[in-house]
Design a protein around this motif. Structure first.
Motif, PDB file in Angstrom:
ATOM      1  N   TYR A  10      38.547  34.316  85.779  1.00 37.59           N
ATOM      2  CA  TYR A  10      38.060  35.059  84.618  1.00 37.59           C
ATOM      3  C   TYR A  10      38.178  36.567  84.836  1.00 37.59           C
ATOM      4  CZ  TYR A  10      35.136  36.634  80.834  1.00 37.59           C
ATOM      5  OH  TYR A  10      34.686  37.286  79.717  1.00 37.59           O
ATOM      6  N   VAL A  14      41.604  38.972  83.320  1.00 40.51           N
ATOM      7  CA  VAL A  14      41.274  40.030  82.370  1.00 40.51           C
ATOM      8  C   VAL A  14      41.641  41.389  82.954  1.00 40.51           C
ATOM      9  CG1 VAL A  14      39.393  41.220  81.167  1.00 40.51           C
ATOM     10  CG2 VAL A  14      39.447  38.719  81.236  1.00 40.51           C
ATOM     11  N   ALA A  17      45.519  41.943  82.990  1.00 45.06           N
ATOM     12  CA  ALA A  17      46.068  42.232  81.666  1.00 45.06           C
ATOM     13  C   ALA A  17      45.683  43.642  81.202  1.00 45.06           C
ATOM     14  CB  ALA A  17      45.592  41.189  80.668  1.00 45.06           C
ATOM     15  N   CYS A  18      44.450  44.022  81.457  1.00 56.81           N
ATOM     16  CA  CYS A  18      43.993  45.338  81.003  1.00 56.81           C
ATOM     17  C   CYS A  18      44.643  46.467  81.795  1.00 56.81           C
ATOM     18  CB  CYS A  18      42.468  45.423  81.081  1.00 56.81           C
ATOM     19  SG  CYS A  18      41.629  44.411  79.839  1.00 56.81           S
ATOM     20  N   ALA A  44      45.859  32.351  78.535  1.00 55.94           N
ATOM     21  CA  ALA A  44      44.731  32.392  79.466  1.00 55.94           C
ATOM     22  C   ALA A  44      44.232  30.977  79.740  1.00 55.94           C
ATOM     23  CB  ALA A  44      43.592  33.229  78.889  1.00 55.94           C
ATOM     24  N   GLU A  48      38.662  33.610  75.995  1.00 53.66           N
ATOM     25  CA  GLU A  48      38.091  34.954  75.944  1.00 53.66           C
ATOM     26  C   GLU A  48      38.741  35.673  74.756  1.00 53.66           C
ATOM     27  OE1 GLU A  48      36.041  38.398  76.350  1.00 53.66           O
ATOM     28  OE2 GLU A  48      35.631  36.534  77.446  1.00 53.66           O
ATOM     29  N   ASP A  50      40.598  37.966  72.310  1.00 52.90           N
ATOM     30  CA  ASP A  50      41.585  39.049  72.444  1.00 52.90           C
ATOM     31  C   ASP A  50      42.472  38.942  73.683  1.00 52.90           C
ATOM     32  OD1 ASP A  50      40.488  40.231  70.136  1.00 52.90           O
ATOM     33  OD2 ASP A  50      39.012  41.326  71.322  1.00 52.90           O
ATOM     34  N   LEU A  51      42.139  38.064  74.627  1.00 58.72           N
ATOM     35  CA  LEU A  51      42.939  38.030  75.853  1.00 58.72           C
ATOM     36  C   LEU A  51      44.314  37.408  75.614  1.00 58.72           C
ATOM     37  CD1 LEU A  51      43.288  38.612  78.817  1.00 58.72           C
ATOM     38  CD2 LEU A  51      42.095  36.478  79.353  1.00 58.72           C
ATOM     39  N   ASP A  52      44.387  36.302  74.886  1.00 58.15           N
ATOM     40  CA  ASP A  52      45.693  35.703  74.609  1.00 58.15           C
ATOM     41  C   ASP A  52      46.593  36.671  73.852  1.00 58.15           C
ATOM     42  OD1 ASP A  52      45.435  33.303  75.931  1.00 58.15           O
ATOM     43  OD2 ASP A  52      44.723  32.191  74.198  1.00 58.15           O
ATOM     44  N   VAL A 156      37.648  42.127  77.461  1.00 57.20           N
ATOM     45  CA  VAL A 156      38.794  43.023  77.286  1.00 57.20           C
ATOM     46  C   VAL A 156      38.315  44.421  76.911  1.00 57.20           C
ATOM     47  CG1 VAL A 156      40.853  43.476  75.904  1.00 57.20           C
ATOM     48  CG2 VAL A 156      40.406  41.164  76.738  1.00 57.20           C
TER      49      VAL A 156
END
Length: 437
Positions: A10, A14, A17-18, A44, A48, A50-52, A156
């Protein structure tokens, strides 16, 4: 900058990606080949918001890749340790095997001038010990401790625009070279005015433990007040509103209900107590035992109130449980109060059906004996009582008249105190909240 992320669960997924979204060249490394494959495909391995979309956005940039090969960390300027620190089986302390293994495996690929940044939540004293592992392998590399403060469901946004940065460096000095390196990593959010604190290792480690303990204490405090309200006829929601107007207290985290869960607060306060005991400071944190106990009592209270709603017995009563995740906008069911209460109701003879928009797959792994139903209407069909235990928006927005047509008996337990009691009672429901008259 070139960045490696060790651990792509997790936190790590995240963060990877960020960091790529901020413009860095990122490689995520994990021992789980299936997880790496899924992330490499832009998906993902958990829910979560907005992550995809972010992973899809980054697919064609070339700035983000995932692998199982630790050697891929070679050449990165900064290496983030993002592996889990679960509670030890049968103990309160944190299991540091994964952190230790990650640092030891990474050490062989660290170069002079590199910064290894720990983000995992660890007991105080861990950073100083791990720093010795790094410097033994590469004397000119530095370990810093850079704790995360993510909220599941908002991870995110919390990574791209956090409310503060904490750097734990060996001497606690602003002049330490590692400070400038991390400032380059976080240049974009720092430019918007995000506060930054440079601390020593121990203080940086304590920030995370203390923050989670404070939040857990605030939640358990209002739940303790709910117990008092039930004994006196007072309304805990209105009490919380009045308390929250005091700017020394604030309204956030003063929502009475069935208590906290998830993979952070429960295990972190227990690990904090365990570490304090090892340091001879256990009396200082003895209050956290009651914080934990109040939290666990809330789950028992759900069972008691459901029995009352059902006329004094649970045997053969059809119970619709709305929610399996420990909080909305997440598929995380670790230490979920909703699932814990559902399992207890089933053990006492109730016919329980659980629904959730995201968490049923994980719920099936944790509680394979619980009947799970993805369709909300099917879950509500002919129910003798409805329990709202995770405050997903679709549950908060239910129309009481529509739901009444589906159930056998219009009885609802609002385990998160998010419904309008007057509205539901006017529609003919027997409504019960926690700490509300």
């Amino acid at each position: 900058m070139r960045i490696s992320i060790i651990g792509c669960g997790y936190l790590g997924a995240v963060h990877a990606a960020c960091m790529a979204r901020l413009g860095h060249d990122v490689v995520g490394i994990d021992v789980d080949a299936a997880k790496v494959a899924q992330l490499s495909d832009g998906q993902a391995p958990f829910y979560e918001p907005d992550l995809d979309d972010l992973l899809t956005e980054l697919e064609n940039t070339g700035r983000l890749r995932f692998t199982t090969d630790m050697a891929a960390a070679r050449g990165s300027e900064v290496h983030f340790i993002c592996v889990g620190t679960p509670q030890k089986r049968g103990e309160n302390g944190a299991d540091l095997r994964y952190v230790d293994a990650a640092v030891e495996a990474l050490a062989a690929y660290v170069s002079p001038g590199d910064v290894v940044a720990g983000k995992s939540t660890v007991p105080v004293g861990t950073a100083a010990r791990l720093a010795e592992v790094i410097t033994a392998a590469e004397p000119h590399a530095t370990l810093v401790w850079n704790p995360e403060f993510l909220r599941e469901g908002h991870a995110v946004a919390d990574t791209l625009g956090p409310d503060r940065f904490v750097y734990g460096v060996p001497d606690g000095s602003e002049e330490h070279p590692a400070v400038a390196v991390l400032d380059r990593v976080y240049e974009t959010p720092l430019a918007t005015g995000t506060p930054r604190l440079v601390l020593d290792y121990a203080t940086a480690e304590l920030v995370k433990a203390a923050a989670n303990s404070f939040l857990a204490t605030k939640i358990s405090f209002i739940n303790a007040m709910a117990e008092v309200c039930e004994a006196t006829g007072a309304d805990v929601s209105r009490l919380a509103d009045a308390l929250g107007l005091d700017d020394r207290i604030g309204r956030k985290f003063l929502n009475a209900g069935i208590g906290f869960g998830g993979g952070c607060l429960p295990k972190d306060i227990r690990a904090f107590m365990a570490r304090a005991g090892e340091l001879g400071a256990d009396q200082a944190l003895s209050f956290l035992r009651e914080v934990d106990a109040i939290n666990m009592r809330r789950r028992i209270r759900v069972v008691e109130l459901t029995r009352e709603l059902c006329g004094g017995t649970l045997m053969g009563q059809r119970i619709a449980v709305l929610g399996a995740a420990f909080k909305p906008e997440s598929d995380d069911v670790r230490d979920s109060p909703a699932l814990s209460a559902a399992a207890q109701l089933q053990l006492q003879g109730a016919i329980v059906t659980v629904t959730d928009p995201q968490a049923l797959a994980n719920a099936a792994k944790r509680f394979p004996e619980l009947p799970l139903e993805p369709d909300l209407e099917a879950t509500l069909h002919k129910a003798d009582a409805v329990l709202l235990l995770t405050e997903w928006k679709q549950y908060r927005d239910m129309d009481p008249h529509t739901v009444k047509a589906l159930v056998s008996a219009p009885r609802i337990l609002d385990g998160r105190n998010v419904l309008d009691p007057a509205k539901w009672r006017a529609a003919g429901w027997t409504y019960k909240g926690l700490g509300r008259p």
